[in-house]
Design a protein around this motif. Structure first.
Motif, mmCIF file in Angstrom:
data_model
loop_
_atom_site.group_PDB
_atom_site.id
_atom_site.type_symbol
_atom_site.label_atom_id
_atom_site.label_comp_id
_atom_site.label_asym_id
_atom_site.label_seq_id
_atom_site.Cartn_x
_atom_site.Cartn_y
_atom_site.Cartn_z
ATOM 1 N N UNK A 11 -6.063 0.593 10.343
ATOM 2 C CA UNK A 11 -6.939 1.122 9.542
ATOM 3 C C UNK A 11 -8.098 -0.006 9.284
ATOM 4 N N UNK A 12 -7.084 -1.474 8.328
ATOM 5 C CA UNK A 12 -8.354 -2.359 7.938
ATOM 6 C C UNK A 12 -8.337 -3.087 9.367
ATOM 7 N N UNK A 13 -7.658 -2.927 10.514
ATOM 8 C CA UNK A 13 -8.145 -3.735 11.817
ATOM 9 C C UNK A 13 -9.466 -3.152 12.359
ATOM 10 N N UNK A 14 -9.676 -1.694 12.135
ATOM 11 C CA UNK A 14 -10.622 -1.129 12.151
ATOM 12 C C UNK A 14 -11.955 -0.867 11.205
ATOM 13 N N UNK A 15 -11.716 -1.489 9.951
ATOM 14 C CA UNK A 15 -12.391 -1.427 9.005
ATOM 15 C C UNK A 15 -12.746 -0.431 8.715
ATOM 16 N N UNK A 16 -11.330 0.411 8.341
ATOM 17 C CA UNK A 16 -11.099 1.826 7.049
ATOM 18 C C UNK A 16 -10.781 0.798 6.362
ATOM 19 N N UNK A 17 -11.311 1.480 5.255
ATOM 20 C CA UNK A 17 -10.948 0.832 3.488
ATOM 21 C C UNK A 17 -10.943 2.039 2.639
ATOM 22 N N UNK A 18 -9.733 1.863 1.653
ATOM 23 C CA UNK A 18 -9.602 3.480 1.044
ATOM 24 C C UNK A 18 -8.172 3.933 1.183
ATOM 25 N N UNK A 19 -7.352 3.125 2.426
ATOM 26 C CA UNK A 19 -6.499 3.427 2.931
ATOM 27 C C UNK A 19 -5.102 3.445 1.853
ATOM 28 N N UNK A 20 -5.138 3.023 0.986
ATOM 29 C CA UNK A 20 -4.148 3.179 -0.199
ATOM 30 C C UNK A 20 -3.603 4.259 -0.672
ATOM 31 N N UNK A 62 8.414 -15.904 4.923
ATOM 32 C CA UNK A 62 9.204 -15.820 4.615
ATOM 33 C C UNK A 62 8.794 -14.884 2.838
ATOM 34 N N UNK A 63 7.369 -15.057 2.603
ATOM 35 C CA UNK A 63 7.485 -14.077 1.187
ATOM 36 C C UNK A 63 7.136 -12.544 1.626
ATOM 37 N N UNK A 64 6.441 -12.382 2.964
ATOM 38 C CA UNK A 64 6.587 -11.307 3.239
ATOM 39 C C UNK A 64 7.837 -10.712 3.189
ATOM 40 N N UNK A 65 8.532 -11.038 4.120
ATOM 41 C CA UNK A 65 9.915 -10.613 4.074
ATOM 42 C C UNK A 65 10.899 -10.408 3.034
ATOM 43 N N UNK A 66 10.893 -11.544 2.216
ATOM 44 C CA UNK A 66 11.281 -11.383 0.735
ATOM 45 C C UNK A 66 10.678 -9.734 -0.061
ATOM 46 N N UNK A 67 9.005 -9.824 -0.039
ATOM 47 C CA UNK A 67 8.879 -8.832 -0.434
ATOM 48 C C UNK A 67 9.646 -7.670 -0.311
ATOM 49 N N UNK A 83 1.380 0.178 -0.571
ATOM 50 C CA UNK A 83 1.154 -0.837 -1.339
ATOM 51 C C UNK A 83 1.301 -2.756 -1.648
ATOM 52 N N UNK A 84 2.631 -2.952 -1.124
ATOM 53 C CA UNK A 84 3.327 -4.060 -0.369
ATOM 54 C C UNK A 84 2.292 -4.331 0.896
ATOM 55 N N UNK A 85 1.539 -4.087 1.791
ATOM 56 C CA UNK A 85 0.794 -4.485 2.912
ATOM 57 C C UNK A 85 -0.467 -4.134 2.831
ATOM 58 N N UNK A 86 -0.876 -3.521 1.795
ATOM 59 C CA UNK A 86 -2.343 -4.141 0.912
ATOM 60 C C UNK A 86 -2.459 -5.410 0.397
ATOM 61 N N UNK A 143 -3.654 -10.044 1.242
ATOM 62 C CA UNK A 143 -4.626 -10.698 1.401
ATOM 63 C C UNK A 143 -4.519 -11.507 -0.121
ATOM 64 N N UNK A 144 -4.246 -10.867 -1.324
ATOM 65 C CA UNK A 144 -4.272 -11.020 -2.845
ATOM 66 C C UNK A 144 -3.298 -12.127 -3.001
ATOM 67 N N UNK A 145 -3.439 -13.397 -4.092
ATOM 68 C CA UNK A 145 -2.713 -14.330 -4.597
ATOM 69 C C UNK A 145 -1.520 -14.366 -4.617
ATOM 70 N N UNK A 146 -0.263 -15.532 -4.143
ATOM 71 C CA UNK A 146 1.477 -14.653 -3.704
ATOM 72 C C UNK A 146 1.278 -14.943 -5.649
ATOM 73 N N UNK A 147 0.740 -15.388 -6.526
ATOM 74 C CA UNK A 147 0.739 -14.658 -8.021
ATOM 75 C C UNK A 147 1.214 -13.000 -7.793
ATOM 76 N N UNK A 148 -0.184 -12.973 -7.488
ATOM 77 C CA UNK A 148 -0.111 -11.285 -7.667
ATOM 78 C C UNK A 148 1.084 -10.158 -6.472
ATOM 79 N N UNK A 149 1.068 -10.819 -5.773
ATOM 80 C CA UNK A 149 2.492 -10.144 -5.141
ATOM 81 C C UNK A 149 3.650 -9.979 -5.611
ATOM 82 N N UNK A 150 3.830 -11.503 -6.080
ATOM 83 C CA UNK A 150 5.491 -11.216 -6.849
ATOM 84 C C UNK A 150 4.864 -10.956 -8.366
ATOM 85 N N UNK A 151 4.147 -10.607 -8.651
ATOM 86 C CA UNK A 151 4.027 -9.794 -9.946
ATOM 87 C C UNK A 151 4.609 -7.819 -9.801
#
Length: 188
Positions: A57-66, A117-122, A148-151, A154-162
């Motif tokens: 959906x994000x590749x198709x330009x659809x927003x608000x998928x979360x 690695x960070x994606x796999x860790x998540x 939610x993790x996939x959404x 594009x966020x910074x690493x700190x946001x994803x870690x939190x």
């Protein structure tokens, strides 16, 4: 003297207005990228996980998928694909597509999406967090948290870690406690 200064200030202001950066043109909607269509072909959308559907959906330009449920997301993806298939594209005017474009599309279809690695860790942290939940609820919450993790890709690493810390240290234990408590109340 004062009139000369005011005139000079007005000239500077007009110059600044003329040299200001032009506004960005709107981004035209484009047909799905070559990597999206091969992901869909050969697989039914119903068989895909919510995180995969959100990536498409994000590749198709659809927003608000979360906030969408899986059925809504599938319907939205199909609608967007129908819209793009019906819309005339610049490729329609050129009967012979460039062979390099076809080769690039075939090559892109063969390459799986890159996982860091960070994606796999998540994904592992989310799986660990869902192990605390009762067996009946694990699959649902794991799918939701992975989406939610996939959404957050594009966020910074700190946001994803939190996010991971919040899921594993706060949300999963608290949800497990409340689900088990509810099941005990129903049993009594």
């Amino acid at each position: 003297m004062r009139a000369a200064q005011e005139e000079q200030a007005g000239a500077v202001t007009r110059t600044r207005r003329r040299t200001a950066a032009p506004a960005r043109p709107p981004v035209p909607s484009s047909p799905p990228s070559p990597t999206v269509v091969p992901q869909i072909r050969g697989r039914r959308l119903e068989e895909m996980v919510l995180a995969e559907l959100q990536q498409i959906a994000s590749a198709l330009g659809i927003r608000g998928t979360a906030r969408m449920r899986k059925s809504e997301l599938i319907r939205t993806i199909r609608d967007r694909l129908r819209e793009q298939a019906a819309a005339p594209t610049p490729q329609d005017a050129d009967p012979q597509p460039d062979p390099a474009d076809r080769a690039a599309a075939r090559h892109a279809a063969d390459i799986p999406p890159r996982r860091t690695r960070f994606t796999t860790l998540g994904i592992r942290a989310i799986s660990l967090g869902t192990q605390l939940l009762p067996a009946a609820a694990r699959e649902r919450w794991q799918e939701e948290w992975k989406a939610e993790w996939a959404d957050l890709a594009e966020r910074p690493g700190r946001t994803r870690l939190m996010y991971l810390v919040r899921i594993t240290a706060h949300s999963a234990p608290r949800l497990a406690w409340s689900l088990r408590r509810a099941s005990r109340r129903e049993a009594a």
